[in-house]
Design an enzyme around this catalytic site. Sequence first.
Site, PDB file in Angstrom:
ATOM      1  N   TYR A   1      16.961  49.384  64.266  1.00  0.00           N
ATOM      2  CA  TYR A   1      15.639  49.245  64.864  1.00  0.00           C
ATOM      3  C   TYR A   1      15.125  50.591  65.364  1.00  0.00           C
ATOM      4  O   TYR A   1      13.932  50.903  65.263  1.00  0.00           O
ATOM      5  CB  TYR A   1      15.685  48.244  66.019  1.00  0.00           C
ATOM      6  CG  TYR A   1      16.266  46.906  65.643  1.00  0.00           C
ATOM      7  CD1 TYR A   1      15.964  46.297  64.415  1.00  0.00           C
ATOM      8  CD2 TYR A   1      17.128  46.229  66.505  1.00  0.00           C
ATOM      9  CE1 TYR A   1      16.499  45.070  64.062  1.00  0.00           C
ATOM     10  CE2 TYR A   1      17.663  44.999  66.164  1.00  0.00           C
ATOM     11  CZ  TYR A   1      17.359  44.426  64.951  1.00  0.00           C
ATOM     12  OH  TYR A   1      17.894  43.213  64.605  1.00  0.00           O
TER      13      TYR A   1
ATOM     14  N   LYS B   1       6.793  35.118  71.324  1.00  0.00           N
ATOM     15  CA  LYS B   1       6.905  34.443  72.602  1.00  0.00           C
ATOM     16  C   LYS B   1       8.291  33.834  72.729  1.00  0.00           C
ATOM     17  O   LYS B   1       8.926  33.535  71.712  1.00  0.00           O
ATOM     18  CB  LYS B   1       5.816  33.394  72.790  1.00  0.00           C
ATOM     19  CG  LYS B   1       5.407  32.545  71.609  1.00  0.00           C
ATOM     20  CD  LYS B   1       6.382  31.716  70.886  1.00  0.00           C
ATOM     21  CE  LYS B   1       7.253  30.793  71.677  1.00  0.00           C
ATOM     22  NZ  LYS B   1       8.302  30.158  70.832  1.00  0.00           N
TER      23      LYS B   1
ATOM     24  N   ILE C   1      11.482  33.203  61.591  1.00  0.00           N
ATOM     25  CA  ILE C   1      10.058  33.002  61.864  1.00  0.00           C
ATOM     26  C   ILE C   1       9.219  34.117  61.258  1.00  0.00           C
ATOM     27  O   ILE C   1       8.109  33.905  60.778  1.00  0.00           O
ATOM     28  CB  ILE C   1       9.775  32.887  63.380  1.00  0.00           C
ATOM     29  CG1 ILE C   1       8.295  32.513  63.590  1.00  0.00           C
ATOM     30  CG2 ILE C   1      10.130  34.162  64.123  1.00  0.00           C
ATOM     31  CD1 ILE C   1       7.938  32.208  65.021  1.00  0.00           C
TER      32      ILE C   1
ATOM     33  N   LEU D   1      12.815  39.384  67.480  1.00  0.00           N
ATOM     34  CA  LEU D   1      14.197  39.400  67.913  1.00  0.00           C
ATOM     35  C   LEU D   1      14.485  38.221  68.848  1.00  0.00           C
ATOM     36  O   LEU D   1      13.557  37.567  69.334  1.00  0.00           O
ATOM     37  CB  LEU D   1      14.494  40.715  68.645  1.00  0.00           C
ATOM     38  CG  LEU D   1      14.527  41.989  67.788  1.00  0.00           C
ATOM     39  CD1 LEU D   1      14.441  43.227  68.683  1.00  0.00           C
ATOM     40  CD2 LEU D   1      15.796  42.034  66.938  1.00  0.00           C
TER      41      LEU D   1
END
Length: 323
Positions: free
Chosen positions: A56, A95, A12, A72
């Site tokens: 990270y 979300k 995404i 994530l």
Amino acid sequence: MFRWGILSTANIGITQVLPAIAASETGVIQGVASRDAARARAVADRFNAPLSFGSYEALLASDQIDGVYIPLPTSQHIEYSLKAAEAGKHVLCEKPIALKAGDIDRLIEARDRCQVVISEAFMVYYHPQWAKVRELISSGQIGRLRMVQGCFTYFNDDPANMRNQVALGGGALPDIGVYPTVVTRMVTGQEPQEVFARIERDPDFGTDRYASVLARFADFDLSFYVATQLSGRQQMVFHGDQGMITVHTPFNAGKYDHARVTWHDRSHTCAQEWTFSNANQYSLQADAFVRFVRGQEEMLFSLENSKANQHVIDKIYAAAEKL
């Protein structure tokens, strides 16, 4: 320019959010982190980001990053939002930001204590088509709102996909059930008083693959279904005693179909349609976030709003268990 760091090279981010940040007016992609250093570098090169990180934590420790976008798996959203806040980074997290409403209290405490901005990435909140729907309802264009109907479905039976893994926070309600609830709350300013639901779980994955929901508000009802194993469909309809509004591509505007809002009068003798072909809700989201960080007057999706929306999802699960 605001210097964005990207935690993870999730799809995404690569396909939707990173291109939007790169095209935004206020920020640049400064660095990309992945547990695979080579992949981090490849994605960083793709978006002309000067920095890449093999962990990270390394990105969060960098003084060349102002804020992070976190795509994530859902099960890690709270953990890394907290880590980012503790590192003094502003946070835009995909979300759902949490799987239980109560978990968001930890983020609110960290936000206030660390003096950072933390926001759940509900891109629909920034799309102008929803401002139009809110305007039409509040101005009485459809009279008294009585019924909201919605749906959001797609087909995905890949066992390797995080949406089909309980441990990673998969399921229809966490992934897409949050959308009909958030847009209804957003355009009406109301919260549901009572919830009824039926949930069907995948026999192999254990995730909720279908949910049918009825939520009763003070002045109207909301009925919607979501599914991860049905043919793709999405729509929202707001039905009043003087007319109705149809939002044709309520969630994936520009991907599923063009962003269109149609109003019909009560007798269907008059109709009007608005199109929003040039609106990129991800870029609008990124710019709104940065302007809010800078102290400019801007509407941002707050953690308090996140908690209220997740509370509805929690109620849906609880209602289904009573059947």
